[in-house]
Design a protein around this motif. Sequence first.
Motif, PDB file in Angstrom:
ATOM      1  N   ILE A 271      -2.257 -17.928 -11.015  1.00  9.33           N
ATOM      2  CA  ILE A 271      -1.070 -18.712 -10.655  1.00  9.33           C
ATOM      3  C   ILE A 271      -1.435 -20.164 -10.869  1.00  9.33           C
ATOM      4  CG2 ILE A 271       0.432 -19.406  -8.773  1.00  9.33           C
ATOM      5  CD1 ILE A 271       0.313 -16.592  -7.725  1.00  9.33           C
ATOM      6  N   LYS A 281      -1.906 -10.745  -0.157  1.00  6.02           N
ATOM      7  CA  LYS A 281      -1.296  -9.409  -0.172  1.00  6.02           C
ATOM      8  C   LYS A 281      -1.048  -8.956  -1.601  1.00  6.02           C
ATOM      9  CE  LYS A 281       0.237  -9.317   4.400  1.00  6.02           C
ATOM     10  NZ  LYS A 281      -1.024  -9.024   5.068  1.00  6.02           N
ATOM     11  N   SER A 282      -0.691  -9.919  -2.405  1.00  4.94           N
ATOM     12  CA  SER A 282      -0.401  -9.578  -3.795  1.00  4.94           C
ATOM     13  C   SER A 282      -1.645  -9.701  -4.665  1.00  4.94           C
ATOM     14  CB  SER A 282       0.689 -10.497  -4.334  1.00  4.94           C
ATOM     15  OG  SER A 282       0.240 -11.841  -4.320  1.00  4.94           O
ATOM     16  N   ARG A 285      -5.877  -5.526  -6.862  1.00  2.00           N
ATOM     17  CA  ARG A 285      -6.362  -4.322  -6.200  1.00  2.00           C
ATOM     18  C   ARG A 285      -6.835  -3.271  -7.198  1.00  2.00           C
ATOM     19  NH1 ARG A 285      -6.165  -7.336  -2.800  1.00  2.00           N
ATOM     20  NH2 ARG A 285      -5.003  -7.405  -0.841  1.00  2.00           N
ATOM     21  N   MET A 286      -6.515  -3.486  -8.451  1.00  2.31           N
ATOM     22  CA  MET A 286      -6.720  -2.398  -9.415  1.00  2.31           C
ATOM     23  C   MET A 286      -7.704  -2.750 -10.523  1.00  2.31           C
ATOM     24  SD  MET A 286      -4.904   0.123  -8.391  1.00  2.31           S
ATOM     25  CE  MET A 286      -4.649   1.188  -9.800  1.00  2.31           C
ATOM     26  N   TRP A 288     -10.822  -2.531 -10.642  1.00  2.89           N
ATOM     27  CA  TRP A 288     -11.860  -1.501 -10.760  1.00  2.89           C
ATOM     28  C   TRP A 288     -11.499  -0.453 -11.812  1.00  2.89           C
ATOM     29  CZ3 TRP A 288     -10.059   3.410  -9.642  1.00  2.89           C
ATOM     30  CH2 TRP A 288      -8.828   3.470  -8.970  1.00  2.89           C
ATOM     31  N   ASP A 340       4.017 -23.151  -4.192  1.00  3.33           N
ATOM     32  CA  ASP A 340       5.206 -22.450  -3.783  1.00  3.33           C
ATOM     33  C   ASP A 340       6.268 -23.411  -3.299  1.00  3.33           C
ATOM     34  OD1 ASP A 340       4.749 -19.302  -2.180  1.00  3.33           O
ATOM     35  OD2 ASP A 340       5.767 -19.958  -3.984  1.00  3.33           O
TER      36      ASP A 340
ATOM     37  N   HIS B 169       2.953 -13.123 -11.075  1.00  4.31           N
ATOM     38  CA  HIS B 169       2.095 -13.184  -9.892  1.00  4.31           C
ATOM     39  C   HIS B 169       2.753 -14.002  -8.787  1.00  4.31           C
ATOM     40  CE1 HIS B 169      -0.320 -11.464 -12.901  1.00  4.31           C
ATOM     41  NE2 HIS B 169      -0.370 -12.571 -13.606  1.00  4.31           N
ATOM     42  N   LEU B 170       3.490 -15.020  -9.215  1.00  2.00           N
ATOM     43  CA  LEU B 170       4.233 -15.799  -8.228  1.00  2.00           C
ATOM     44  C   LEU B 170       5.343 -14.944  -7.627  1.00  2.00           C
ATOM     45  CD1 LEU B 170       4.272 -18.655  -7.044  1.00  2.00           C
ATOM     46  CD2 LEU B 170       6.135 -19.162  -8.593  1.00  2.00           C
ATOM     47  N   PHE B 172       5.353 -11.744  -7.053  1.00  2.00           N
ATOM     48  CA  PHE B 172       4.838 -10.844  -6.024  1.00  2.00           C
ATOM     49  C   PHE B 172       4.265 -11.613  -4.838  1.00  2.00           C
ATOM     50  CE2 PHE B 172       4.464  -7.773  -9.671  1.00  2.00           C
ATOM     51  CZ  PHE B 172       5.503  -6.979  -9.237  1.00  2.00           C
ATOM     52  N   LEU B 173       3.887 -12.858  -5.076  1.00  2.00           N
ATOM     53  CA  LEU B 173       3.422 -13.687  -3.964  1.00  2.00           C
ATOM     54  C   LEU B 173       4.595 -14.052  -3.067  1.00  2.00           C
ATOM     55  CD1 LEU B 173       0.644 -15.191  -3.271  1.00  2.00           C
ATOM     56  CD2 LEU B 173       1.809 -17.211  -4.099  1.00  2.00           C
ATOM     57  N   VAL B 174       5.734 -14.345  -3.703  1.00  2.00           N
ATOM     58  CA  VAL B 174       6.908 -14.759  -2.947  1.00  2.00           C
ATOM     59  C   VAL B 174       7.595 -13.555  -2.312  1.00  2.00           C
ATOM     60  CG1 VAL B 174       9.173 -15.826  -3.144  1.00  2.00           C
ATOM     61  CG2 VAL B 174       7.238 -16.816  -4.350  1.00  2.00           C
ATOM     62  N   ILE B 179       5.793  -5.605  -4.034  1.00  2.00           N
ATOM     63  CA  ILE B 179       4.565  -5.151  -4.682  1.00  2.00           C
ATOM     64  C   ILE B 179       4.633  -3.632  -4.802  1.00  2.00           C
ATOM     65  CG2 ILE B 179       2.065  -5.026  -4.507  1.00  2.00           C
ATOM     66  CD1 ILE B 179       2.221  -7.534  -2.726  1.00  2.00           C
ATOM     67  N   ALA B 214      11.404 -13.867   1.605  1.00  2.00           N
ATOM     68  CA  ALA B 214      11.544 -15.202   1.047  1.00  2.00           C
ATOM     69  C   ALA B 214      11.237 -16.254   2.096  1.00  2.00           C
ATOM     70  CB  ALA B 214      12.951 -15.386   0.509  1.00  2.00           C
ATOM     71  N   GLU B 219       4.611  -9.966   7.202  1.00  2.00           N
ATOM     72  CA  GLU B 219       3.206 -10.089   7.543  1.00  2.00           C
ATOM     73  C   GLU B 219       2.596  -8.748   7.909  1.00  2.00           C
ATOM     74  OE1 GLU B 219       3.542 -13.348  10.243  1.00  2.00           O
ATOM     75  OE2 GLU B 219       3.643 -14.601   8.454  1.00  2.00           O
ATOM     76  N   ILE B 221       2.679  -6.006   6.363  1.00  2.00           N
ATOM     77  CA  ILE B 221       2.194  -5.172   5.272  1.00  2.00           C
ATOM     78  C   ILE B 221       0.712  -5.392   5.056  1.00  2.00           C
ATOM     79  CG2 ILE B 221       2.486  -4.590   2.867  1.00  2.00           C
ATOM     80  CD1 ILE B 221       5.206  -5.919   3.002  1.00  2.00           C
ATOM     81  N   SER B 222       0.002  -4.301   4.955  1.00  2.00           N
ATOM     82  CA  SER B 222      -1.402  -4.423   4.583  1.00  2.00           C
ATOM     83  C   SER B 222      -1.597  -3.787   3.224  1.00  2.00           C
ATOM     84  CB  SER B 222      -2.280  -3.700   5.597  1.00  2.00           C
ATOM     85  OG  SER B 222      -3.546  -3.477   5.030  1.00  2.00           O
ATOM     86  N   THR B 223      -2.214  -4.522   2.342  1.00  2.00           N
ATOM     87  CA  THR B 223      -2.455  -3.948   1.021  1.00  2.00           C
ATOM     88  C   THR B 223      -3.947  -3.732   0.797  1.00  2.00           C
ATOM     89  OG1 THR B 223      -2.524  -6.138   0.026  1.00  2.00           O
ATOM     90  CG2 THR B 223      -0.414  -5.006   0.003  1.00  2.00           C
ATOM     91  N   ALA B 224      -4.718  -3.760   1.884  1.00  2.00           N
ATOM     92  CA  ALA B 224      -6.174  -3.676   1.740  1.00  2.00           C
ATOM     93  C   ALA B 224      -6.607  -2.395   1.035  1.00  2.00           C
ATOM     94  CB  ALA B 224      -6.834  -3.783   3.096  1.00  2.00           C
ATOM     95  N   ALA B 227      -5.318   0.756  -3.037  1.00  2.00           N
ATOM     96  CA  ALA B 227      -5.918   1.296  -4.258  1.00  2.00           C
ATOM     97  C   ALA B 227      -6.369   2.736  -4.076  1.00  2.00           C
ATOM     98  CB  ALA B 227      -7.100   0.427  -4.686  1.00  2.00           C
ATOM     99  N   LEU B 263     -12.107  -5.980   2.200  1.00  2.00           N
ATOM    100  CA  LEU B 263     -10.790  -6.427   2.638  1.00  2.00           C
ATOM    101  C   LEU B 263     -10.487  -5.953   4.046  1.00  2.00           C
ATOM    102  CD1 LEU B 263      -8.757  -5.823  -0.629  1.00  2.00           C
ATOM    103  CD2 LEU B 263      -9.452  -8.009   0.322  1.00  2.00           C
ATOM    104  N   LEU B 266     -12.249  -8.053   6.503  1.00  2.00           N
ATOM    105  CA  LEU B 266     -11.549  -9.328   6.656  1.00  2.00           C
ATOM    106  C   LEU B 266     -10.345  -9.177   7.570  1.00  2.00           C
ATOM    107  CD1 LEU B 266     -11.519 -10.787   3.058  1.00  2.00           C
ATOM    108  CD2 LEU B 266     -12.470 -11.841   5.101  1.00  2.00           C
TER     109      LEU B 266
END
Lengths: 438, 271
Positions: A271, A281-282, A285-286, A288, A340, B169-170, B172-174, B179, B214, B219, B221-224, B227, B263, B266
Amino acid sequence: MASRQKSPATDAQQPPGEDEVASGNGEGDEIMEEAEEQEDGYTSSTPTSTLTWISWFCSLPGHEYFCEVTEDFIEDDFNLTGLNAMVPFWKEAMEMVLDVEPEDEDTSKIPDVSIVESSAEMLYGLVHQRYILTRAGLQAMADKYESGVFGSCPRVYCVGCNVVPCGRVDIPGSDTVKLFCPNCNDIFVPPSSRFQGVDGAFFGTTFAHLFFQTYRELSPAPFWRAPSAGGSPLSPRSVSGSNGSRASPFNNPNPHGGQKRAAGYVYVPRIYGFKVSERAKSGPRMQWLRLRPETPEELDMVDWRGRWINGDDGYDDDDEEEEEDRQMEDFDPEAAEGEDDDDEEEEEEDEAVGTTPMKGQKSGKQAGSDPLTRTPGPVRSVRTSPTASEGPRSLDDKPLIDLSVYTLPSFGQSFGEGKVRTVRQWAPRTDWAGTAEV
Amino acid sequence: MEEASTGSDSDYSSTWVSWFLSSKGNEYFCEVDEDFILDRFNLTGLNNEVANYPQALDLITDSLDDDIQDELRGSLDVQARLLYGLIHARWIVTARGLTKMLEKYKRADFGRCPRVLCASQPLLPVGLTDIPYEKSVKLYCGRCEDLYSPKSSRHGSIDGAYFGTTFPHLLFLVYPTLIPLKDGELPSNPIKESSTDSRSRRRPREDTEAGVAAEGGAEGISTANVALKAERYRPRIYGFQVNEIAKLQRWQEAIRDRQIARLEALEDKTP
C-alpha cells in the motif's frame, strides 16, 4: 475464433500419417463449422475420407489436449481390462473408434448413432487415460507440452510456465479437465469454455505427476534463491526476463527431483509502497502457499508430520525474518492509516500533508534502519518479495518524499524527467503488451 | 488496435468518459466523478506525465474546442486515455472510488480466479508499478492472495498504472469484512454451487457490516488462523503423494503454522 485456435493444435497432431491429416484438415474445418452435426459429419465423412475416427476426434474443438492413441494399443485387450464394464455398446464403440465397418445386423440393434458416439468417446477417453501413462503416450504428450498446446500458467510469477491437463478423479462423469502447473503445484480452470465439456477422467489424476517424474528437466525444483544480483537494480524489475538469463547451470542435488530452475517470486502486497503488515486483518496469510526454501537442505528441517525438527530456534534465517517483520509492523499500520485518512478527507489535504511527512519520517527512520538489520541476509528479503529489491530502491527510498503527495506518491516531483521519457515511449507499448502475456 | 481509432466517436454518446467506459476492452475502468477530475488539486503532477495535457483534459471533460486540427485529435485521444487512466488510479483509492470499484467487484467485472480451489473467487485489478508504460494490469485474488494475468488479451494490454499497486490492498484494509474466506470449494460440490454458497454466506455480513467497516468497526474479526482453512492441491501418482512435492508442501505448511502461532501470540498479548 475456435477455428483460429484450432489450427495450431491440428498442426501439432500431424506427425502420424501426414497425408491423411493433410487431407483431413479440410474435413476437420468443415465439421467444426457445423459443430452440431457431429454424427452426420462422422457418418458421411469417414467412409469416404482417409481421416481416422481417432484423428477426427482429436481435431474437434475442445479436444486439443488429447493425443492420438495408437491403434495397436487399443487392439491389445490387456490394455482395456475392466473398461467393457464401464462403456455401454462396447462392441459398437470399439468398431467406431477403430474404423471397423460394422456388420449390418449389428447396426439394426443400435437405437441411435449418437449413443454409440458417446460410448466411443467414453471408450477413447478411458483408453487415453491409460495410454498417456505409457512411454509412448508420455512422449506424445511431451511433444504437445513443448509446443505449448496446453497453454501456460495464469499465475503471474510462474512466468508463463507450461501446464499439463489433469483430472481430479479417475472415474468419468464427475469433473471436467483441469490444468496442473508444475511450478506452483496448483491446478487451474482452463481459460476457454470449450474445455468445460471435456471429462477430467480422460486424463486422470496420475498423468500430470508421472509426466514430470519422467521428464525431470521440465519439472521445477522445490527450492529457489533469488538471482544473486541482489545489488543490481535491474534484475528484480525484469521479473519476466530473469528466467532467460542465467549465469550458472542449474543443478538439483536430488537426482529424482525437478531439474529445472523454479520461478520463485512470491507476490507481496503493498500500500503506497509499504508492505501490508501481517498484523493487519487484511495482511498476507497465504504467502506460504507459494514460498520455496532457498536450499534443498531446508526442506529436511521439517519432519514427516510437518514439524520443525530442531524447534524454531534452530532455524536462524527465519528468526531474522521475524525480526524484520516486527520492525515493519511498527510503522505499517500507522502509515497505512495515515494514508487512509488522506483518501477520505481529500479536502483537508493541507493538514494531511502536515502530518504524513512526520509519519513518513518516522517510518523513514525505521525503513532506514531496516536495511541495516536486513544486511546479514539481504537475499532472503529479496526472496520473499518479488518486488522487494525493487521496493527498497524505488519505494523504500523514495516514499520518504513521495508520501507527502497524497494519493499516488510516485507521480510528482520525483519522476519529472522519467515522465517525458515515458511519453515518448508510446510506440514500444506493444512490447510490454507482449511481455504481459508472460 | 481498433480502440485507438478515433476521437470523433464521442459523437455517439453523451460524454467522452461514458464513450470510453463503454468501448470494448475498458470494462475494468469505473467512472471517475466529474468533480474529482475538475479539482485541479487531484491532478497534481499529471501535467508532466501527459503531453498536450490541457487539451487532453479538455477532451475528457468534453470542453475541447471543435476547431482543433484532426491530426492533433488522433494523438490527443491517446493522451486523453493516458490521462484518464492516471486519474483513475488516483480516484479508485479514494473513499468514493473504492465504493464504485466495490460494486464492480461484487458483479465480478474483473473476472474470477482461475485457481480451482479458489471456487471462482472474484478478482481485483492491480498494477505491478505506478509508473505508466511499464507493466500491464494483473488481477489479484483475495482468497489465494496471488496475482494472475487477465484471460483476454484485450485486458492484458491495459496499463497496470491505471489501477496502481495499492488499490486491492487498500480495499481490503478499508473493508475488512470483505476479506474472502480462505476455504476452498466444498468437497463433492460442483464448483458453481460452492461459489454461490460461499458468496451467499458472506453476503449478509457484507451488507450489514459494510457501513460499519467503513467507520472502522469489524474489530471482532480475527484472521490469524484463516490460512488453516485453505485447501491445497496434492499431486498423487496412483494415489501416492509425490516425494519432492510432498516435502515442499510440508515445509510450506510448517511456515504457515509458524506464522499462525506468531499471529495468535500477538493476539493474546493485545486483547
